[in-house]
Design a protein around this motif. Structure first.
Motif, PDB file in Angstrom:
ATOM      1  N   LEU A  77       0.791  -1.232   0.000  1.00  0.00           N
ATOM      2  CA  LEU A  77       0.000   0.000   0.000  1.00  0.00           C
ATOM      3  C   LEU A  77       0.828   1.290   0.000  1.00  0.00           C
ATOM      4  O   LEU A  77       0.302   2.367  -0.241  1.00  0.00           O
ATOM      5  N   GLY A  78       2.121   1.181   0.305  1.00  0.00           N
ATOM      6  CA  GLY A  78       2.948   2.371   0.430  1.00  0.00           C
ATOM      7  C   GLY A  78       3.061   3.179  -0.856  1.00  0.00           C
ATOM      8  O   GLY A  78       2.709   2.696  -1.937  1.00  0.00           O
ATOM      9  N   GLU A  79       3.548   4.425  -0.727  1.00  0.00           N
ATOM     10  CA  GLU A  79       3.625   5.313  -1.889  1.00  0.00           C
ATOM     11  C   GLU A  79       4.582   4.799  -2.955  1.00  0.00           C
ATOM     12  O   GLU A  79       4.490   5.159  -4.118  1.00  0.00           O
ATOM     13  N   LYS A  80       5.516   3.936  -2.514  1.00  0.00           N
ATOM     14  CA  LYS A  80       6.417   3.330  -3.493  1.00  0.00           C
ATOM     15  C   LYS A  80       6.091   1.852  -3.651  1.00  0.00           C
ATOM     16  O   LYS A  80       6.912   1.088  -4.128  1.00  0.00           O
ATOM     17  N   GLY A  81       4.890   1.506  -3.231  1.00  0.00           N
ATOM     18  CA  GLY A  81       4.523   0.092  -3.191  1.00  0.00           C
ATOM     19  C   GLY A  81       3.952  -0.419  -4.498  1.00  0.00           C
ATOM     20  O   GLY A  81       3.885   0.288  -5.509  1.00  0.00           O
ATOM     21  N   MET A  82       3.460  -1.665  -4.442  1.00  0.00           N
ATOM     22  CA  MET A  82       2.959  -2.324  -5.638  1.00  0.00           C
ATOM     23  C   MET A  82       1.691  -1.655  -6.157  1.00  0.00           C
ATOM     24  O   MET A  82       1.478  -1.521  -7.359  1.00  0.00           O
ATOM     25  N   LEU A  83       0.830  -1.243  -5.212  1.00  0.00           N
ATOM     26  CA  LEU A  83      -0.424  -0.615  -5.624  1.00  0.00           C
ATOM     27  C   LEU A  83      -0.128   0.684  -6.382  1.00  0.00           C
ATOM     28  O   LEU A  83      -0.688   0.938  -7.447  1.00  0.00           O
ATOM     29  N   ALA A  84       0.783   1.481  -5.808  1.00  0.00           N
ATOM     30  CA  ALA A  84       1.145   2.751  -6.441  1.00  0.00           C
ATOM     31  C   ALA A  84       1.733   2.501  -7.833  1.00  0.00           C
ATOM     32  O   ALA A  84       1.404   3.202  -8.788  1.00  0.00           O
ATOM     33  N   ALA A  85       2.562   1.484  -7.942  1.00  0.00           N
ATOM     34  CA  ALA A  85       3.175   1.148  -9.229  1.00  0.00           C
ATOM     35  C   ALA A  85       2.101   0.782 -10.249  1.00  0.00           C
ATOM     36  O   ALA A  85       2.135   1.217 -11.399  1.00  0.00           O
ATOM     37  N   LEU A  86       1.110  -0.001  -9.765  1.00  0.00           N
ATOM     38  CA  LEU A  86       0.034  -0.430 -10.649  1.00  0.00           C
ATOM     39  C   LEU A  86      -0.780   0.770 -11.126  1.00  0.00           C
ATOM     40  O   LEU A  86      -1.046   0.937 -12.319  1.00  0.00           O
ATOM     41  N   VAL A  87      -1.158   1.613 -10.153  1.00  0.00           N
ATOM     42  CA  VAL A  87      -1.959   2.796 -10.497  1.00  0.00           C
ATOM     43  C   VAL A  87      -1.170   3.692 -11.445  1.00  0.00           C
ATOM     44  O   VAL A  87      -1.708   4.221 -12.420  1.00  0.00           O
ATOM     45  N   GLY A  88       0.147   3.837 -11.165  1.00  0.00           N
ATOM     46  CA  GLY A  88       0.994   4.654 -12.022  1.00  0.00           C
ATOM     47  C   GLY A  88       1.064   4.093 -13.432  1.00  0.00           C
ATOM     48  O   GLY A  88       0.903   4.803 -14.421  1.00  0.00           O
TER      49      GLY A  88
ATOM     50  N   LEU B 254      -1.074   2.322 -14.939  1.00  0.00           N
ATOM     51  CA  LEU B 254      -2.345   2.482 -15.650  1.00  0.00           C
ATOM     52  C   LEU B 254      -2.610   3.949 -15.978  1.00  0.00           C
ATOM     53  O   LEU B 254      -3.620   4.294 -16.568  1.00  0.00           O
ATOM     54  N   GLY B 255      -1.687   4.814 -15.516  1.00  0.00           N
ATOM     55  CA  GLY B 255      -1.830   6.231 -15.792  1.00  0.00           C
ATOM     56  C   GLY B 255      -2.952   6.881 -15.022  1.00  0.00           C
ATOM     57  O   GLY B 255      -3.533   7.889 -15.433  1.00  0.00           O
ATOM     58  N   LEU B 256      -3.321   6.287 -13.877  1.00  0.00           N
ATOM     59  CA  LEU B 256      -4.451   6.820 -13.106  1.00  0.00           C
ATOM     60  C   LEU B 256      -4.006   7.824 -12.050  1.00  0.00           C
ATOM     61  O   LEU B 256      -4.814   8.395 -11.341  1.00  0.00           O
ATOM     62  N   GLY B 257      -2.732   8.011 -11.889  1.00  0.00           N
ATOM     63  CA  GLY B 257      -2.295   8.979 -10.892  1.00  0.00           C
ATOM     64  C   GLY B 257      -0.911   8.635 -10.410  1.00  0.00           C
ATOM     65  O   GLY B 257      -0.409   7.534 -10.646  1.00  0.00           O
ATOM     66  N   GLU B 258      -0.287   9.579  -9.748  1.00  0.00           N
ATOM     67  CA  GLU B 258       1.052   9.358  -9.256  1.00  0.00           C
ATOM     68  C   GLU B 258       1.051   9.314  -7.749  1.00  0.00           C
ATOM     69  O   GLU B 258       0.189   9.893  -7.098  1.00  0.00           O
ATOM     70  N   ARG B 259       2.042   8.622  -7.232  1.00  0.00           N
ATOM     71  CA  ARG B 259       2.211   8.550  -5.779  1.00  0.00           C
ATOM     72  C   ARG B 259       0.918   8.190  -5.069  1.00  0.00           C
ATOM     73  O   ARG B 259       0.529   8.787  -4.086  1.00  0.00           O
ATOM     74  N   PHE B 260       0.193   7.189  -5.629  1.00  0.00           N
ATOM     75  CA  PHE B 260      -1.057   6.750  -5.030  1.00  0.00           C
ATOM     76  C   PHE B 260      -0.747   5.768  -3.914  1.00  0.00           C
ATOM     77  O   PHE B 260      -0.280   4.663  -4.156  1.00  0.00           O
ATOM     78  N   GLY B 261      -0.962   6.172  -2.660  1.00  0.00           N
ATOM     79  CA  GLY B 261      -0.673   5.258  -1.555  1.00  0.00           C
ATOM     80  C   GLY B 261      -1.829   5.212  -0.594  1.00  0.00           C
ATOM     81  O   GLY B 261      -2.511   6.207  -0.347  1.00  0.00           O
ATOM     82  N   LEU B 262      -2.105   4.027  -0.085  1.00  0.00           N
ATOM     83  CA  LEU B 262      -3.149   3.900   0.925  1.00  0.00           C
ATOM     84  C   LEU B 262      -2.544   3.625   2.286  1.00  0.00           C
ATOM     85  O   LEU B 262      -3.244   3.451   3.262  1.00  0.00           O
ATOM     86  N   LEU B 263      -1.201   3.555   2.341  1.00  0.00           N
ATOM     87  CA  LEU B 263      -0.562   3.309   3.630  1.00  0.00           C
ATOM     88  C   LEU B 263      -0.817   4.512   4.534  1.00  0.00           C
ATOM     89  O   LEU B 263      -0.793   5.658   4.089  1.00  0.00           O
ATOM     90  N   TYR B 264      -1.091   4.225   5.822  1.00  0.00           N
ATOM     91  CA  TYR B 264      -1.405   5.258   6.808  1.00  0.00           C
ATOM     92  C   TYR B 264      -2.713   5.968   6.507  1.00  0.00           C
ATOM     93  O   TYR B 264      -2.879   7.145   6.796  1.00  0.00           O
ATOM     94  N   THR B 265      -3.648   5.257   5.840  1.00  0.00           N
ATOM     95  CA  THR B 265      -4.989   5.827   5.647  1.00  0.00           C
ATOM     96  C   THR B 265      -6.013   4.821   6.170  1.00  0.00           C
ATOM     97  O   THR B 265      -5.723   3.634   6.305  1.00  0.00           O
ATOM     98  N   ALA B 266      -7.218   5.317   6.420  1.00  0.00           N
ATOM     99  CA  ALA B 266      -8.293   4.433   6.907  1.00  0.00           C
ATOM    100  C   ALA B 266      -8.628   3.330   5.896  1.00  0.00           C
ATOM    101  O   ALA B 266      -8.760   2.170   6.273  1.00  0.00           O
TER     102      ALA B 266
END
Ligand SMILES: Nc1ncnc2c1ncn2[C@@H]1O[C@H](COP(=O)(O)OP(=O)(O)OP(=O)(O)O)[C@@H](O)[C@H]1O
Ligand SMILES: [Mg+2]
Lengths: 351, 286
Positions: B127-138, B140-152
């Motif tokens: 979930l981190g900003e440099k994590g797998m999710l962020a890489a995937l979102v990046g 797909l061109g859906l956004g940069e630095r997408f992280g859910l770490l430290y969020t609800a």
């Protein structure tokens, strides 16, 4: 009243042929028993009519309507399960009313029909009970009422009596038969019990290895079994190989000359039911009379079974009234007789 | 019965009863006693009989906020577990392919062999900003630095992953007990598969839904590793807060009071759900 027709219906499971080209015409209002040993395809056949098993081949019509491709909930069949399959969270009345609820019948009418159905199976007092508060016999009555209340085109029963004790079984089968007659329902009843099938059905279809071997009234099946399997399954214990030498004459391979009815089709086996054999007193005559030695005796209550060893080789099993058998002793020499009409000629070919 | 005919099977419950009394009730009683003491900086606490620790919880909006966060996070995670778990449990209970079924059971049980902490740490990587999710979102061109770490949402996702096996296994065992012939009976009476499910399977599986939901909710309410690791320093749930009071602030009385509030709320909600369900299905569920 609806006619049900199975036309060359088969079911294959991978390599396994569970039901093999079964064709059966069940006239409207008739009660048919599918009779056969375990694994012969009775349940599979019934479930194809209900729609729970897809036929690999063939056509099934109910009242002229081809239902082969229809799902179970569009077939209007009344299915009664061996384990009752009552809904445990619904009362007796709610169980019986389920089919009406699914059909969107208005509440008042549904309640009246449920009451009538419960009355038919004599359970009106137990309408508010839950299934687990009922005996096995009562549960089966609820299952029956639940299947009848929807006025099914065909009533399907898969060994519905096998979880009941002997006395209740007799009672329930009489009741099922009476209801089927009164409502003029077409019904298919699956059982492996020959007596049950004969007692309840207009027509018996004997199944063996996925095929229907013989279809007929109980009397036809009993009097003229057409194959060795049907004969054995319906209790023809004594089978003597040989050949017909002249009209009405059969000679066994061990040289015994026996009388049979000339008009019967030929066969390489002569069969006699144990209950058709009688103990001949000295000096009495019969169409067939053979002497032998008693090698075993079993007392069964009303009747006794005696095995008699013939000098020529074969053994015959005789079912005799117990009072007659009482005078027999092991090792005694006795003469058994039977009329020519009790000799059944059969082909040896096995199914 | 009573004195003339003692119920001997009752004796069988004695060892378990003693165990519960000694290892569960005794520490609870001790904790409750602590919660009535007074905080004294420097020493562990001061003997007293006061409700001021509970008063502090009621007066301080911060701690109520923590309880509220805990409640909705747990409720949401439990609900998601139910929605995701039911179809899987249903499939497992009904599949006729034994291989597929054992494969699924293994897939569900194996994660339980790893501790919560290990799995939560793994979610940090995802979930981190440099994590797998962020890489995937990046990618797909859906956004940069997408992280859910430290969020609800990150905490809810991680909690669901921890709790889902419990939900599936509980539901599956109940659904296995709902005989397939009941569905067939319903269908032969004119019910579509959907109607058969709604009218027969669903009501009969409600005890399982209740058990699975209670289990997941209780586990979520008491979750520690997941909120600490995935929630981070800004996201507060009750269990870490209790720990923080006892171990960092060295305030045993207030920590004990918080623990008691957490336990009472969890227990109260679970009992309420059970009563509600029992009232509805008392006759056959007993
Ligand atoms: N789903 C299935 N997959 C593979 N084979 C099956 C399946 N269902 C039935 N069979 C096979 O088809 C044959 C016929 O089964 P069926 O249940 O119709 O027998 P039956 O006559 O009802 O027997 P019983 O008196 O024991 O109930 C059996 O050999 C059985 O093993
Ligand atoms: Mg069967």
């Amino acid at each position: 009243m609806t006619e049900v027709v199975l036309d060359g219906v088969s079911k294959h499971y991978a390599e396994m042929v569970a039901v093999d080209r079964v064709s059966l015409r069940i006239p409207a209002g008739q009660f048919v028993a599918l009779l056969g040993p375990s694994g012969c395809g009775k349940t599979t056949t019934l479930r194809m009519v209900a729609g729970f098993v897809d036929a690999t081949q063939g056509r099934i019509t109910i009242g002229g309507r081809d239902v082969t491709q229809l799902p179970p909930w569009r077939r209007n069949t009344g299915l009664v399960f061996q384990n009752y399959a009552l809904f445990p969270h619904r009362t007796v009345a709610q169980n019986v009313g389920f089919g009406l609820q699914m059909r969107g019948i208005p509440r008042a009418e549904a309640a009246a029909r449920v009451a009538t159905a419960l009355q038919r199976v004599k359970l009106q007092e137990l309408a508010d009970r839950l299934p687990k508060q009922l005996s096995g016999g009562q549960q089966q009555r609820v299952a029956l009422a639940r299947a009848l209340v929807i006025e099914p085109d065909v009533l399907l029963l898969d060994e519905p009596l096998s979880n009941l004790d002997a006395r209740l079984r007799l009672e329930m089968r009489t009741e099922i038969r009476a209801l089927q007659r009164a409502l003029e329902l077409t019904a298919i009843f699956v059982t492996h019990d020959q007596e049950e099938a004969f007692a309840i059905a207009d027509i018996v279809a004997v199944m063996h290895r996925g095929q229907v071997e013989q279809v007929g009234t109980p009397a036809e099946i009993y009097e003229t079994p057409s194959t060795r399997f049907v004969a054995e399954f319906t209790g023809v214990h004594n089978l003597l190989p040989g050949r017909v030498t002249a009209p009405g004459r059969f000679e066994t391979t061990d040289g015994l000359g026996l009388a049979c009815t000339a008009s019967r089709p030929l066969g390489s086996l002569l069969g006699v039911r144990p209950e058709r054999l009688a103990l001949l007193p000295a000096g009495a005559t019969a169409d067939n009379a053979v002497a032998g030695q008693v090698v075993s005796l079993a007392y069964l209550g009303a009747v006794a079974e005696a095995e008699v060893q013939l000098p020529s080789g074969p053994r015959l099993l005789a079912r005799l009234p117990a009072h007659q058998a009482a005078v027999l002793a092991m090792g005694a020499t006795v003469t058994l007789g039977w009329p020519a009409s009790a000799s059944l000629l059969l082909e040896d070919a096995h199914g | 019965m009573g004195a003339t005919n003692p119920n001997r099977t009752g004796l069988l419950a004695v060892p378990a009863g003693l165990f519960v009394a000694l290892f569960l009730l005794a520490p609870l009683a001790l904790m409750f006693r602590y919660s009535l003491n007074r905080f004294a900086p420097g020493e562990m606490m001061e003997q007293a009989l006061t409700l001021e620790n509970y008063g502090k919880f009621l007066a301080d909006g911060y701690y109520q906020g923590v309880l509220w966060t805990t409640l909705w996070t747990s409720g949401l995670a439990t609900l998601i577990c139910l929605v995701l778990g039911y179809p899987v449990a249903w499939f497992m209970a009904r599949t006729t392919a034994p291989r597929l079924k054992s494969l699924l059971v293994i897939a569900i049980v194996v994660p339980l062999l790893m501790g919560n902490a290990v799995r939560s740490a793994a979610w940090m990587v995802v979930l981190g900003e440099k994590g797998m999710l962020a890489a995937l979102v990046g990618a797909l061109g859906l956004g940069e630095r997408f992280g859910l770490l430290y969020t609800a949402p990150g905490v809810v996702i991680a909690l669901v992953s921890v709790l889902l096996p419990f939900m599936i296994i509980t539901l599956q065992s109940v659904l296995e007990g709902v005989s397939h012939s009941l569905e067939e009976a319903a269908m032969s009476l004119g019910a579509s598969p959907r109607a058969a499910f709604v009218q027969v399977v669903l009501p009969l599986s409600l005890p399982g839904v209740l058990a699975g939901t209670s289990l997941c909710f209780i586990l979520a309410m008491n979750a520690y590793a997941t909120p600490v690791l995935v929630g981070g320093p800004q996201f507060h749930m009750m269990a870490p807060t209790v720990y923080q009071q006892v171990s960092k602030a060295m305030n045993w009385p207030f920590g004990a009071a918080l623990a008691f509030v957490l336990m009472s709320v969890t227990l109260g909600l679970s009992i309420a759900a059970n009563l509600l369900m029992q009232r509805r299905y008392r006759r056959w569920a007993e």
